[in-house]
Design a protein around this motif. Structure first.
Motif, short mmCIF file in Angstrom:
data_model
loop_
_atom_site.label_atom_id
_atom_site.label_comp_id
_atom_site.label_asym_id
_atom_site.label_seq_id
_atom_site.Cartn_x
_atom_site.Cartn_y
_atom_site.Cartn_z
N THR A 16 1.64 7.98 4.70
CA THR A 16 0.43 7.18 4.42
C THR A 16 -0.81 8.05 4.43
OG1 THR A 16 1.42 5.20 5.40
CG2 THR A 16 -0.97 5.22 5.20
N ASP A 20 -3.39 8.83 1.34
CA ASP A 20 -4.82 8.52 1.45
C ASP A 20 -5.68 9.76 1.24
OD1 ASP A 20 -4.41 5.84 1.92
OD2 ASP A 20 -4.38 6.05 4.09
N CYS A 65 -11.95 -4.35 3.84
CA CYS A 65 -10.54 -4.67 4.04
C CYS A 65 -9.72 -3.41 4.21
CB CYS A 65 -10.04 -5.48 2.84
SG CYS A 65 -10.80 -7.11 2.72
N LYS A 66 -8.43 -3.59 4.49
CA LYS A 66 -7.57 -2.46 4.77
C LYS A 66 -7.18 -1.68 3.52
CE LYS A 66 -5.52 -4.55 8.90
NZ LYS A 66 -4.27 -5.01 9.54
N PHE A 67 -7.32 -2.29 2.35
CA PHE A 67 -6.86 -1.61 1.14
C PHE A 67 -7.89 -0.59 0.65
CE2 PHE A 67 -8.75 -4.39 -2.45
CZ PHE A 67 -9.86 -4.68 -1.70
N PRO A 68 -7.46 0.38 -0.17
CA PRO A 68 -8.34 1.50 -0.55
C PRO A 68 -9.32 1.16 -1.67
CG PRO A 68 -6.18 1.80 -1.54
CD PRO A 68 -6.09 0.56 -0.71
N THR A 267 -1.54 -2.94 -5.82
CA THR A 267 -0.98 -2.82 -4.47
C THR A 267 -0.11 -4.00 -4.07
OG1 THR A 267 -2.95 -3.86 -3.49
CG2 THR A 267 -2.96 -1.46 -3.71
N GLN A 269 -1.15 -6.71 -2.93
CA GLN A 269 -1.73 -7.29 -1.72
C GLN A 269 -2.90 -8.20 -2.10
OE1 GLN A 269 -2.90 -4.18 0.97
NE2 GLN A 269 -0.91 -3.17 0.94
N HIS A 271 -6.79 -9.48 -1.04
CA HIS A 271 -7.95 -9.04 -0.27
C HIS A 271 -8.74 -10.24 0.25
CE1 HIS A 271 -9.57 -9.91 -4.26
NE2 HIS A 271 -10.70 -10.16 -3.64
N THR A 311 -3.19 4.03 0.23
CA THR A 311 -2.76 2.67 0.60
C THR A 311 -3.68 1.99 1.61
OG1 THR A 311 -1.29 3.61 2.28
CG2 THR A 311 -0.32 3.10 0.13
N THR A 312 -4.57 2.76 2.27
CA THR A 312 -5.42 2.17 3.30
C THR A 312 -6.88 2.57 3.09
OG1 THR A 312 -5.42 3.97 4.93
CG2 THR A 312 -3.49 2.53 4.89
N ARG A 313 -7.74 2.00 3.93
CA ARG A 313 -9.18 2.28 3.85
C ARG A 313 -9.53 3.73 4.20
NH1 ARG A 313 -11.75 -1.30 8.58
NH2 ARG A 313 -10.09 -2.76 8.02
#
Length: 548
Positions: A16, A20, A65-68, A267, A269, A271, A311-313
């Motif tokens: 991960t 990132d 949010c957690k997504f990029p 993703t 996902q 948001h 995948t993340t912030r």
């Protein structure tokens, strides 16, 4: 067992983090020339563009949010901000106040449900707006790429075309053309490794510096941290600038929400819309305090980050860190970038913003969609962006209401066949949701596409999906593109799609827009029973193969 789990967790964490880091670096590389170019385009300077990208990414990464989501100055926000900067050029305090108020209004917007409205904006309105913004960006670069000072609006540029073309400066024009040639003709194998805009920026700047070509350049970029500045304005000034701040806030929010829809699709996902807008609003308020350019979620940069593993912030922090390193380490080199090079980059950005997807199907698009698209396009380019969007939504609603009214007296809907209902019930029982039937009742148009697409988010266990569109109403362009999205999502979940269409005009639409090719000619049926029987044969054949 504990050691195995621990190793697995460590490996997942490293994978991960790696994604990132790479995604954040790639996004920063793409953002660098764009942030510089947008800073110059707004009239606030290259430094303001870079610090805007840094501040927004940090705030969205910290609070969002957690997504990029990669945020920063973008084409639409830069264009509308440039108008405000030109209007209040002699009052810098008011410009800073507009930047701060934009963020404040976004923060207020995040506390309401109005953000959901963007889901119901018709595609022709979005397409007309994006085509208009892309065209504005291109028109505004005509003067700088030919060696003249950039004008603040497309109308002013058009009015001075005779003067511009009668005194073309050879050096900046040559650099601009070389920039465009590199951007458009660099082999794709190289572009996959290094963003083409960065290649053009570095090479043409190096060439200009080596040959000592006399052209106008960016100039000094401040390497110190920006100083906080709280503008003091009167109540009358607040009232006068509020409309501009509200307009920019709406543009920033709409563009961000559209970007998050893109990331959601990539993703898989969902948001939190309010959280995204709140983080962006706070980020833009901080930009206003420090003199950075406000912005929005950047679709191109965010998509590039996701596609390269983010995948993340954490990717947002990497993006900001790389830009900070560039400011403090490479600012003297960035100061040597010719304005003609930035003009070439902005022309390509403008070209990319233009919705070529819709343009390719113009000859098949319904007349109502074309009316909306061209109305929004011309109002965006020659009048006002927010007025263009508002007008487009109103016109689309009126035309849709007329279309429904025209069909009210002739539409006859028979009671649904009880035998088919029983077949569908048995299908669920006998095949355990391996085969499903979904009915779209009523019109499949821009107002219903979001709800229809959302039905296909989770079809766990389904292998064959039968989509039965029972209405005789033709599909509008939003429905066509939503159908394409459905096909892509189903393919990504390895679900085979069948369609039941009884209207020959709708079948012809699917053929014209190449939807038939994507689904398969033999997967479009007139009868639902035929579709069900075909799906059963496919499933039984697959089970036999697996059992061998």
């Amino acid at each position: 067992m504990i050691n195995t789990i621990s190793k697995s967790q460590i490996q997942n964490f490293l994978n991960t983090a790696k994604g990132d880091i790479i995604g954040g670096i790639i996004a920063a590389v793409i953002a660098l020339p764009q942030a510089l170019a947008f800073g110059v385009a707004t009239g606030l300077g290259a430094s303001a563009g870079l610090w805007g990208a840094i501040i927004l990414s940090l705030c969205v990464g910290l609070l969002g949010c957690k997504f990029p989501l990669i945020a920063g100055p973008t084409g639409p926000t830069a264009i509308v901000l440039a108008s405000a900067v030109a209007l209040y050029a002699e009052k810098p305090a008011l410009i800073l106040a507009i930047l701060f108020l934009t963020g404040l209004f976004q923060l207020i917007l995040s506390l309401t449900k109005s953000a959901e409205i963007v889901k119901f904006v018709p595609y022709p309105v979005i397409s007309g707006f994006m085509n208009g913004v892309g065209t504005i960006l291109i028109i505004l670069q005509i003067a700088p790429i030919l060696g003249h000072k950039m004008y603040s609006s497309p109308m002013l540029t058009i009015q001075h075309l005779n003067e511009i073309f009668s005194n073309v400066q050879a050096a900046p024009f040559a650099l601009g053309i070389l920039t465009l040639a590199i951007i458009f003709y660099t082999p794709k194998a190289i572009v996959r490794i290094i963003p083409v805009q960065l290649i053009a920026l570095i090479f043409v700047t190096w060439l200009c510096s080596t040959l000592q070509i006399p052209v106008e350049k960016i100039g000094e970029i401040k390497v110190t941290l920006p100083q906080i500045s709280i503008p003091a304005i009167s109540l009358d000034e607040f009232i006068s600038i509020s409309p501009s701040a509200i307009i920019i806030a709406i543009i920033c929010s709409a563009e961000t929400l559209l970007t998050t829809l893109v990331i959601d699709s990539l993703t898989k996902q969902k948001h939190n819309t309010k959280k995204v807008l709140a983080s962006l609003g706070i980020g833009n308020m901080v930009c206003g305090l420090f003199g950075g350019i406000i912005g929005a979620g950047a679709a191109m940069r965010s998509a590039a980050a996701v596609k390269t593993g983010a995948t993340t912030r954490f990717a947002s922090f990497i993006h900001a860190s790389v830009l900070i390193a560039i400011i403090f380490r490479f600012a003297p080199y960035a100061a040597e970038i010719p304005l003609a090079v930035l003009a070439g980059i902005l022309i390509k950005i403008g070209y990319d913003i233009i919705d070529t997807k819709f343009i390719k199907v113009l000859k098949y698009a319904p007349k109502d969609d074309l009316i909306v698209l061209f109305a929004v396009f011309f109002l965006t380019v020659f009048h006002d962006l927010i007025f263009a969007i508002s007008t487009g939504i109103v016109v689309a609603a009126i035309l849709y209401a007329k279309r429904i009214a025209d069909q009210t007296n002739i539409e006859v809907k028979e009671i649904y066949d009880n035998d088919i209902m029983q077949i569908e019930k048995n299908l669920v029982k006998d095949y355990n949701y391996k085969i499903r039937v979904v009915h779209i009742d009523g019109q499949f148009f821009f107002g219903s596409t979001t709800q229809v697409v959302s039905k296909f988010e989770e079809l766990l266990g389904t292998k064959y999906l039968i989509l039965n569109y029972e209405s005789s109403a033709k599909l509008d362009i939003s429905a066509i593109f939503a159908l394409e999205d459905i096909i892509i999502r189903l393919k990504s979940q390895h679900i085979k799609l069948f369609m039941v269409i009884k209207n020959e005009e709708i079948k012809q639409q699917l053929k014209n827009h190449k939807i038939e090719n994507q689904i398969g000619h033999n997967h479009i049926f007139y009868s639902e029973i035929d579709a069900i029987e075909t799906a059963k044969k496919y499933l039984k054949r697959k089970i036999k193969k697996l059992s061998k």
